[in-house]
Design an enzyme around this catalytic site. Structure first.
Site, PDB file in Angstrom:
ATOM      1  N   GLY A  85      12.387  10.362 -27.716  1.00 37.26           N
ATOM      2  CA  GLY A  85      13.232  10.619 -26.393  1.00 37.26           C
ATOM      3  C   GLY A  85      13.499   9.209 -25.662  1.00 37.26           C
ATOM      4  O   GLY A  85      12.821   8.283 -25.532  1.00 37.26           O
ATOM      5  N   TYR A 148      19.641  14.435 -19.778  1.00 35.03           N
ATOM      6  CA  TYR A 148      18.119  14.498 -20.415  1.00 35.03           C
ATOM      7  C   TYR A 148      17.738  16.198 -20.402  1.00 35.03           C
ATOM      8  O   TYR A 148      17.340  16.686 -21.310  1.00 35.03           O
ATOM      9  CB  TYR A 148      17.237  13.723 -19.436  1.00 35.03           C
ATOM     10  CG  TYR A 148      15.825  13.582 -19.845  1.00 35.03           C
ATOM     11  CD1 TYR A 148      15.376  13.164 -21.135  1.00 35.03           C
ATOM     12  CD2 TYR A 148      14.973  14.394 -19.112  1.00 35.03           C
ATOM     13  CE1 TYR A 148      14.145  13.083 -21.282  1.00 35.03           C
ATOM     14  CE2 TYR A 148      13.541  14.526 -19.500  1.00 35.03           C
ATOM     15  CZ  TYR A 148      13.138  13.883 -20.345  1.00 35.03           C
ATOM     16  OH  TYR A 148      11.993  13.789 -21.013  1.00 35.03           O
ATOM     17  N   LYS A 152      16.651  18.661 -23.196  1.00 36.26           N
ATOM     18  CA  LYS A 152      15.488  19.257 -23.413  1.00 36.26           C
ATOM     19  C   LYS A 152      15.558  20.815 -23.508  1.00 36.26           C
ATOM     20  O   LYS A 152      14.548  21.595 -24.021  1.00 36.26           O
ATOM     21  CB  LYS A 152      14.327  18.802 -22.239  1.00 36.26           C
ATOM     22  CG  LYS A 152      14.191  17.326 -22.459  1.00 36.26           C
ATOM     23  CD  LYS A 152      13.396  16.921 -23.755  1.00 36.26           C
ATOM     24  CE  LYS A 152      12.966  15.431 -23.427  1.00 36.26           C
ATOM     25  NZ  LYS A 152      12.279  15.037 -24.726  1.00 36.26           N
ATOM     26  N   ILE A 181       4.132  12.377 -16.071  1.00 38.36           N
ATOM     27  CA  ILE A 181       3.018  12.138 -16.771  1.00 38.36           C
ATOM     28  C   ILE A 181       3.078  10.403 -16.505  1.00 38.36           C
ATOM     29  O   ILE A 181       4.256  10.013 -16.491  1.00 38.36           O
ATOM     30  CB  ILE A 181       3.083  12.466 -18.241  1.00 38.36           C
ATOM     31  CG1 ILE A 181       3.415  13.806 -18.644  1.00 38.36           C
ATOM     32  CG2 ILE A 181       1.679  11.812 -18.963  1.00 38.36           C
ATOM     33  CD1 ILE A 181       2.263  14.815 -18.078  1.00 38.36           C
TER      34      ILE A 181
END
Length: 242
Positions: A85, A148, A152, A181
């Site tokens: 990605g 984005y 997703k 993350i």
């Protein structure tokens, strides 16, 4: 081999975008579980013991060649982790067609290409696990990430359609939706953005790539055979209910 959380049986695994960040943690998790792993990436080096294959997922011929290399080395692909990605963030009035196309081509169309190719061997083998790396923003939304978040969100529809198509063949398809993350992708975010998200994450911290890898490994395991079409959040509670 010793039974692990990934699976009691050694499998042939492909991870796209497997040389960095979350992808690398996923590769390492499967490798530690005794699986035969191939990492498809455009740069970087995979961990020792992993078959590294250069592959641009926006190119159908490269995808086919990469799968052939993985199959020759590790046998028919049984587990696919579609993780590759990119981001090209900006507000919609500034977002160019090229920004939109690039993100959709990698994150969504690329996932379609590798899933289609992997499904062939899974159907023949009457067993398979497909896991897409989604994102909390796929359902939660995020200003400046129309491209984005759209890419997703679409992975959820892809996983659920594949579940209906392939479920009777012993193939599952799920989405893991990470929150924020600690990776190279989040490292470039301004401090004020990080602080704002930390304030909204019930866990009050960023996640670790290994935590995402553990969720992926479970979905790819024998034990998860009755879980399909699911979205599994790994986001510290950020997107609850979205």
């Amino acid at each position: 081999m010793t039974e692990t959380s990934t699976s009691a049986v050694a499998r042939s695994v492909v991870v796209t975008g497997g040389n960095r960040g979350i992808g690398r943690a996923i590769v390492e998790k499967f490798l530690a579980g005794g699986h035969r792993v191939a990492s498809f990436d455009m740069g970087g080096e995979p961990p020792e013991g992993v078959l590294g294959v250069t592959c641009n997922v926006t190119d159908s011929e490269q995808v086919d060649a990469a799968f052939k290399a993985a199959e020759e080395a590790n046998g028919p692909v049984e587990v696919l982790i579609a993780n590759a990605g990119i981001t090209k963030d900006t507000l919609i009035l500034r977002m160019s067609d090229a920004d939109w196309d690039a993100v959709i081509n990698v994150n969504l169309t690329g996932a379609f290409r590798v899933a289609k190719r992997a499904a062939k061997s899974m159907i023949r083998g009457k067993w398979g696990r497909i896991v897409f790396t989604g994102s909390v923003v796929g359902l939660y939304g995020s200003a400046g990430q129309v491209n984005y978040s759209s890419s997703k969100a679409a992975l959820v529809g892809m996983a659920r359609s594949l579940t209906r198509e392939l479920g009777s063949r012993g193939v599952t398809a799920n989405v893991v939706a990470p929150g924020f993350i600690e990776t190279d992708m989040t490292a470039v975010l301004p401090e004020d953005v990080i602080a704002r998200y930390l304030a909204s994450i019930p866990a009050a911290r960023l996640g670790q790539p290994s935590e995402v890898a553990s969720a992926v490994a479970f979905l790819a395991s024998e034990e998860a055979g009755f879980i399909s079409g699911a979205v599994i959040p790994v986001d510290g509670g950020l997107g609850m209910g979205h």
